[in-house]
Design a protein around this motif. Structure first.
Motif, PDB file in Angstrom:
ATOM      1  N   HIS A  86       2.942   8.775  10.452  1.00 62.37           N
ATOM      2  CA  HIS A  86       3.176  10.120  10.783  1.00 62.37           C
ATOM      3  C   HIS A  86       2.039  11.051  10.419  1.00 62.37           C
ATOM      4  CE1 HIS A  86       7.300   9.421  11.754  1.00 62.37           C
ATOM      5  NE2 HIS A  86       7.213   8.762  10.570  1.00 62.37           N
ATOM      6  N   GLY A  87       1.143  11.565  11.210  1.00 65.40           N
ATOM      7  CA  GLY A  87      -0.060  12.368  11.017  1.00 65.40           C
ATOM      8  C   GLY A  87      -1.205  11.416  10.560  1.00 65.40           C
ATOM      9  N   ARG A  88      -2.118  11.857  10.064  1.00 62.67           N
ATOM     10  CA  ARG A  88      -3.375  11.480   9.666  1.00 62.67           C
ATOM     11  C   ARG A  88      -3.291  10.898   8.167  1.00 62.67           C
ATOM     12  NH1 ARG A  88      -7.645  16.039  10.638  1.00 62.67           N
ATOM     13  NH2 ARG A  88      -6.319  17.049   9.565  1.00 62.67           N
ATOM     14  N   SER A  89      -4.293   9.730   7.952  1.00 67.36           N
ATOM     15  CA  SER A  89      -4.483   9.132   6.797  1.00 67.36           C
ATOM     16  C   SER A  89      -4.985  10.454   5.741  1.00 67.36           C
ATOM     17  CB  SER A  89      -5.064   7.911   6.645  1.00 67.36           C
ATOM     18  OG  SER A  89      -4.268   6.806   7.408  1.00 67.36           O
ATOM     19  N   ARG A  90      -4.752  10.276   4.482  1.00 68.90           N
ATOM     20  CA  ARG A  90      -5.090  10.982   3.532  1.00 68.90           C
ATOM     21  C   ARG A  90      -5.454  10.309   2.388  1.00 68.90           C
ATOM     22  NH1 ARG A  90      -0.411  14.746   2.139  1.00 68.90           N
ATOM     23  NH2 ARG A  90       0.529  12.793   1.860  1.00 68.90           N
ATOM     24  N   PRO A  91      -6.969  10.821   1.661  1.00 73.95           N
ATOM     25  CA  PRO A  91      -7.385   9.941   0.315  1.00 73.95           C
ATOM     26  C   PRO A  91      -6.287  10.329  -0.573  1.00 73.95           C
ATOM     27  CG  PRO A  91      -8.719  12.084   0.856  1.00 73.95           C
ATOM     28  CD  PRO A  91      -7.756  11.701   1.926  1.00 73.95           C
ATOM     29  N   PRO A  92      -6.038   9.188  -1.388  1.00 70.48           N
ATOM     30  CA  PRO A  92      -4.980   9.529  -2.489  1.00 70.48           C
ATOM     31  C   PRO A  92      -5.565  10.473  -3.748  1.00 70.48           C
ATOM     32  CG  PRO A  92      -6.172   7.305  -2.772  1.00 70.48           C
ATOM     33  CD  PRO A  92      -6.411   7.936  -1.342  1.00 70.48           C
ATOM     34  N   ILE A  93      -4.922  11.155  -4.516  1.00 69.59           N
ATOM     35  CA  ILE A  93      -5.023  11.974  -5.555  1.00 69.59           C
ATOM     36  C   ILE A  93      -4.638  11.290  -6.713  1.00 69.59           C
ATOM     37  CG2 ILE A  93      -4.896  14.362  -6.629  1.00 69.59           C
ATOM     38  CD1 ILE A  93      -4.260  15.388  -3.684  1.00 69.59           C
ATOM     39  N   GLY A  94      -5.530  11.145  -7.903  1.00 66.91           N
ATOM     40  CA  GLY A  94      -4.949  10.598  -9.079  1.00 66.91           C
ATOM     41  C   GLY A  94      -4.014  11.358  -9.737  1.00 66.91           C
ATOM     42  N   THR A  95      -3.072  10.499 -10.238  1.00 68.90           N
ATOM     43  CA  THR A  95      -1.672  11.122 -10.586  1.00 68.90           C
ATOM     44  C   THR A  95      -1.304  10.491 -12.069  1.00 68.90           C
ATOM     45  OG1 THR A  95      -0.473   9.567  -9.200  1.00 68.90           O
ATOM     46  CG2 THR A  95      -0.741  12.115  -8.512  1.00 68.90           C
ATOM     47  N   VAL A  96      -0.653  11.013 -13.003  1.00 73.14           N
ATOM     48  CA  VAL A  96      -0.346  10.561 -14.191  1.00 73.14           C
ATOM     49  C   VAL A  96       1.508  10.602 -14.178  1.00 73.14           C
ATOM     50  CG1 VAL A  96      -2.060  11.015 -15.487  1.00 73.14           C
ATOM     51  CG2 VAL A  96      -0.268  12.756 -15.557  1.00 73.14           C
ATOM     52  N   SER A  97       2.117  10.073 -15.053  1.00 74.47           N
ATOM     53  CA  SER A  97       3.509   9.731 -14.998  1.00 74.47           C
ATOM     54  C   SER A  97       4.235  11.126 -15.502  1.00 74.47           C
ATOM     55  CB  SER A  97       3.898   8.683 -15.781  1.00 74.47           C
ATOM     56  OG  SER A  97       3.600   8.880 -17.257  1.00 74.47           O
ATOM     57  N   TRP A  98       3.602  11.854 -16.345  1.00 79.16           N
ATOM     58  CA  TRP A  98       4.530  12.870 -17.019  1.00 79.16           C
ATOM     59  C   TRP A  98       4.219  14.134 -15.950  1.00 79.16           C
ATOM     60  CZ3 TRP A  98       0.145  10.270 -18.943  1.00 79.16           C
ATOM     61  CH2 TRP A  98      -1.036  11.062 -19.017  1.00 79.16           C
ATOM     62  N   VAL A  99       3.274  14.613 -15.216  1.00 79.81           N
ATOM     63  CA  VAL A  99       3.207  16.066 -14.836  1.00 79.81           C
ATOM     64  C   VAL A  99       3.990  16.147 -13.616  1.00 79.81           C
ATOM     65  CG1 VAL A  99       1.917  17.419 -13.582  1.00 79.81           C
ATOM     66  CG2 VAL A  99       0.724  16.231 -15.629  1.00 79.81           C
ATOM     67  N   PRO A 100       4.103  15.246 -12.641  1.00 79.12           N
ATOM     68  CA  PRO A 100       5.269  15.413 -11.594  1.00 79.12           C
ATOM     69  C   PRO A 100       6.612  15.352 -12.226  1.00 79.12           C
ATOM     70  CG  PRO A 100       3.560  13.664 -10.925  1.00 79.12           C
ATOM     71  CD  PRO A 100       3.351  13.884 -12.499  1.00 79.12           C
ATOM     72  N   GLY A 101       6.784  14.542 -13.025  1.00 77.52           N
ATOM     73  CA  GLY A 101       8.474  14.693 -13.900  1.00 77.52           C
ATOM     74  C   GLY A 101       8.614  16.006 -14.295  1.00 77.52           C
ATOM     75  N   VAL A 102       7.663  16.655 -14.873  1.00 82.93           N
ATOM     76  CA  VAL A 102       8.081  18.142 -15.360  1.00 82.93           C
ATOM     77  C   VAL A 102       8.118  19.060 -14.213  1.00 82.93           C
ATOM     78  CG1 VAL A 102       7.217  19.985 -16.773  1.00 82.93           C
ATOM     79  CG2 VAL A 102       6.923  17.614 -17.622  1.00 82.93           C
ATOM     80  N   PHE A 103       7.298  18.805 -13.143  1.00 86.44           N
ATOM     81  CA  PHE A 103       7.425  19.635 -11.902  1.00 86.44           C
ATOM     82  C   PHE A 103       8.825  19.564 -11.396  1.00 86.44           C
ATOM     83  CE2 PHE A 103       3.126  20.664 -11.611  1.00 86.44           C
ATOM     84  CZ  PHE A 103       2.792  21.303 -10.455  1.00 86.44           C
ATOM     85  N   GLY A 104       9.458  18.063 -11.273  1.00 86.64           N
ATOM     86  CA  GLY A 104      10.637  18.081 -10.825  1.00 86.64           C
ATOM     87  C   GLY A 104      11.771  18.334 -11.679  1.00 86.64           C
ATOM     88  N   LEU A 105      11.629  18.430 -12.923  1.00 88.99           N
ATOM     89  CA  LEU A 105      12.732  18.789 -13.731  1.00 88.99           C
ATOM     90  C   LEU A 105      12.559  20.746 -13.738  1.00 88.99           C
ATOM     91  CD1 LEU A 105      12.190  16.479 -16.888  1.00 88.99           C
ATOM     92  CD2 LEU A 105      13.981  16.502 -15.129  1.00 88.99           C
TER      93      LEU A 105
END
Length: 245
Positions: A212-231
């Motif tokens: 779906h759509g165009r490919s994108r380069p990945p962005i580096g991520t860590v385990s804790w930041v997205p989790g805090v976003f979700g919470l």
């Protein structure tokens, strides 16, 4: 014993009743969406609509709650539904393994939704969802960019019109302005400037939208930041539900 006794003790019986009668739709069940779903289920939300077309792959394991070696290849929406029912068997769960676009939203959004959670990565899908939610006068909480960050103390909340620093938030504002919307979406964002320590390796560049759509380069991520976003998103959702008259 009542599994929600501690929540009721803190928030009160009326708030707990509102939570258990509420309907929340979570769009995107990856890093941010998986943690938001977890917290909403544990808070006692009575009706959850879980939407994601994607399947788990190995690159998800560093940050996504539903991603395990045992779940690689499985649909995220199915895994999410199973986990929610294990947390709260009384929760009424509907799963949709659907890609979000202007057409599919006709079947995915409806007036009875109390709050829409936008945890979508793809920009076009995100904008389509937020515009449709605003047109239907549905409350929405949207995740801006969690990738490339490491400092959870930089995470903020506010109306989309108040966001700053985050490059994704800037583009979302611009796209919403073109559609005639300037405010009315609650956003979770970071004021930490995004940074990758090194460029992505070509062998790690996966088509994030899988056809779906165009490919994108990945962005580096860590385990804790997205989790805090979700919470944090889950907290915003519960506040909106319990503060309604």
């Amino acid at each position: 014993m009542d599994q929600f006794a501690r929540t009721r003790q803190l928030l009160g019986a009326l708030a707990m009743e509102k939570i258990q009668q509420s309907t929340v739709a979570v769009f995107g069940l990856g890093a941010v969406g998986s943690f938001a779903t977890e917290a909403l289920a544990r808070a006692g939300v009575g009706n959850l609509h879980l939407i994601d077309f994607d399947r788990v792959d190995a690159t998800n394991i560093n940050r996504q709650l539903f991603a395990l070696h045992s779940t690689i290849g499985r649909q995220k929406a199915v895994i999410a539904g199973e986990r929610v029912k294990d947390i709260n068997p009384h929760c009424r769960v509907q799963i949709h393994s659907s890609f979000v676009n202007a057409q599919s939203l006709e079947d995915l959004l409806f007036k009875d939704i109390d709050v829409v959670v936008d945890a979508i990565d793809g920009l076009n899908s995100k904008i389509n969802l937020l515009v449709e939610a605003r047109q239907m006068d549905l409350a929405a909480v949207s995740s801006m960019g969690a990738g490339g960050r490491t400092d959870v103390s930089m995470i903020k909340t506010g109306d989309i019109s108040e966001t700053c620093v985050c490059p994704l938030a800037r583009v979302v504002r611009q796209r919403l302005h073109r559609r005639g919307f300037y405010e009315g979406v609650r956003a979770v964002y970071s004021i930490e400037k995004p940074l990758n320590k090194q460029a992505f390796r070509p062998e790690d560049a996966v088509d994030a939208l899988k056809g779906h759509g165009r490919s994108r380069p990945p962005i580096g991520t860590v385990s804790w930041v997205p989790g805090v976003f979700g919470l944090t998103i889950a907290g915003e959702v519960i506040n909106q539900i319990t503060q309604r008259s």
